[in-house]
Scaffold this active site. Structure first.
Site, PDB file in Angstrom:
ATOM      1  N   ARG A  32      -8.077   2.340  11.223  1.00  0.00           N
ATOM      2  CA  ARG A  32      -6.913   3.179  11.543  1.00  0.00           C
ATOM      3  C   ARG A  32      -7.232   4.236  12.596  1.00  0.00           C
ATOM      4  O   ARG A  32      -6.358   4.641  13.348  1.00  0.00           O
ATOM      5  CB  ARG A  32      -6.405   3.874  10.270  1.00  0.00           C
ATOM      6  N   ASP A 141      13.033   0.286   3.011  1.00  0.00           N
ATOM      7  CA  ASP A 141      11.986   0.870   3.848  1.00  0.00           C
ATOM      8  C   ASP A 141      12.290   0.491   5.298  1.00  0.00           C
ATOM      9  O   ASP A 141      12.957  -0.520   5.554  1.00  0.00           O
ATOM     10  CB  ASP A 141      10.601   0.339   3.444  1.00  0.00           C
TER      11      ASP A 141
HETATM   12  C1  LIG Z   1       3.413   6.849   2.294  1.00  0.00           C
HETATM   13  S1  LIG Z   1       4.650   5.625   2.076  1.00  0.00           S
HETATM   14  C2  LIG Z   1       5.445   6.220   0.610  1.00  0.00           C
HETATM   15  C3  LIG Z   1       5.750   5.125  -0.374  1.00  0.00           C
HETATM   16  C4  LIG Z   1       6.319   5.620  -1.695  1.00  0.00           C
HETATM   17  N1  LIG Z   1       7.563   6.310  -1.520  1.00  0.00           N
HETATM   18  C5  LIG Z   1       5.327   6.519  -2.383  1.00  0.00           C
HETATM   19  O1  LIG Z   1       5.490   7.747  -2.377  1.00  0.00           O
HETATM   20  O2  LIG Z   1       4.350   5.995  -2.939  1.00  0.00           O
HETATM   21  C6  LIG Z   1       5.816   6.094   3.337  1.00  0.00           C
HETATM   22  C7  LIG Z   1       6.818   5.024   3.646  1.00  0.00           C
HETATM   23  O3  LIG Z   1       7.852   5.614   4.395  1.00  0.00           O
HETATM   24  C8  LIG Z   1       8.335   4.628   5.268  1.00  0.00           C
HETATM   25  N2  LIG Z   1       9.111   5.269   6.319  1.00  0.00           N
HETATM   26  C9  LIG Z   1       8.644   6.046   7.326  1.00  0.00           C
HETATM   27  N3  LIG Z   1       9.653   6.419   8.117  1.00  0.00           N
HETATM   28  C10 LIG Z   1      10.791   5.888   7.574  1.00  0.00           C
HETATM   29  C11 LIG Z   1      12.162   5.919   7.951  1.00  0.00           C
HETATM   30  N4  LIG Z   1      12.567   6.592   9.019  1.00  0.00           N
HETATM   31  N5  LIG Z   1      13.054   5.262   7.175  1.00  0.00           N
HETATM   32  C12 LIG Z   1      12.645   4.584   6.079  1.00  0.00           C
HETATM   33  N6  LIG Z   1      11.359   4.518   5.681  1.00  0.00           N
HETATM   34  C13 LIG Z   1      10.441   5.167   6.426  1.00  0.00           C
HETATM   35  C14 LIG Z   1       7.081   3.932   5.757  1.00  0.00           C
HETATM   36  O4  LIG Z   1       7.336   2.657   6.312  1.00  0.00           O
HETATM   37  C15 LIG Z   1       6.257   3.884   4.472  1.00  0.00           C
HETATM   38  O5  LIG Z   1       6.404   2.655   3.809  1.00  0.00           O
END
Ligand SMILES: C[S@@+](CC[C@H](N)C(=O)[O-])C[C@H]1O[C@@H](n2cnc3c(N)ncnc32)[C@H](O)[C@@H]1O
Length: 276
Positions: A32, A141
């Site tokens: 990363r 997502d």
């Molecule tokens: C760190 S993960 C969090 C997953 C889960 N909610 C948790 O807390 O375990 C962040 C997620 O936010 C999604 N994400 C980021 N920007 C976004 C957007 N504008 N709309 C929808 N999802 C988004 C990313 O693709 C990622 O899968």
């Protein structure tokens, strides 16, 4: 990246976010960060560690966090939210569902699905008859690959370590290389691609919204706009759960009460439309 450099980065990440990077994740970290090093024109991780602790350190740690946490998730992550669902939020909702009211729950940045499946297990434990009622858990997502993985519902044994074996076996069947969500668990779930900054295609309101660890990556105006839209999308008394390092802020605050740690409840005040 040598061991001392890995430890320094992992310690900083833990201090900033509470995320634990085990030694097994070292190659992920390198994969990363390689791009970031190229962007910064840096030859090695020693220079990168110095930057993390130098005058630009705060900004750089934000890059580090977002490089590493983009899709990070886990079953029953931030367990207190699931305890709050079981003990406070679901019981009155289940009474209403038994009287025929529809229920809608939304995991709004669901990543690979561990969060919405955790919600579904919590719901089914509390309300095994849920499939006979009008109840849906929506999992969305922005990342189509993550939505596909969530929809497939296949997880390796390590991912399911956080789930007690009895509960795991109740809701997941053994499959090649791990486990697969059983149809009974998926029954109330729907998956879709959705960017939170776009229009939302929902007709009705939500009883519960989980939007955890995604808004942290948004700038202040878009984050505050999102809280406002969640306020519009929730029924009075509906719950919004946000991530451990997120807080409701900005103009939406008067429309919510604090209900617990990073848990907000929509109050009954009408919320104005957002300016276009
Ligand atoms: C760190 S993960 C969090 C997953 C889960 N909610 C948790 O807390 O375990 C962040 C997620 O936010 C999604 N994400 C980021 N920007 C976004 C957007 N504008 N709309 C929808 N999802 C988004 C990313 O693709 C990622 O899968």
């Amino acid at each position: 990246m040598n061991g001392a450099q890995f430890k320094k980065i992992a310690d900083l990440l833990y201090r900033d976010s509470g995320i634990v990077l085990s030694e097994a994740k070292r190659s992920l970290l390198v994969a990363r960060l390689n791009k970031r090093l190229r962007t910064l024109n840096m030859a090695d991780y020693g220079a990168y560690c110095d930057r993390l602790e130098g005058p630009d350190g705060v900004e750089e740690r934000r890059h580090l966090l977002s490089a590493l946490t983009t899709n990070v998730t886990a079953f029953f992550r931030e367990m207190h939210h699931f305890t709050s669902l079981t003990e406070e939020v679901l019981p009155p909702m289940i009474l209403e569902a038994r009287r025929g009211r529809r229920l809608r729950l939304w995991s709004a940045a669901c990543s690979s699905g561990e969060e919405p499946y955790s919600i579904a297990m919590t719901l089914l434990d509390a309300f095994p008859e849920a499939p006979q009622h009008d109840i849906l858990i929506l999992a969305t997502d922005i990342d189509p690959l993550m939505v596909d993985r969530a929809r497939q519902g296949r997880y390796g044994p390590e991912a399911l370590q956080a789930v007690a074996a009895a509960r795991r076996d109740k809701y997941f069947a053994r499959a090649e290389g791990g486990f697969e969500a059983r149809p009974a668990l998926r029954h109330c779930m729907r998956f879709g691609e959705l960017n939170l900054h776009d229009a939302w295609p929902f007709a009705g309101k939500f009883d519960v919204i989980f939007c955890r660890n995604a808004a942290i990556y948004f700038d202040t105006p878009s984050r505050q706009r999102l809280w406002h839209r969640f306020g519009q999308a929730l029924v009075p008394g509906g719950s919004l759960y946000v991530g451990h390092s997120e807080r409701l802020d900005g103009p939406a605050c008067p429309y919510f009460e604090t209900a617990g740690t990073t848990h907000y409840r929509r109050n009954a005040q009408p919320i104005p439309a957002l300016p276009a």
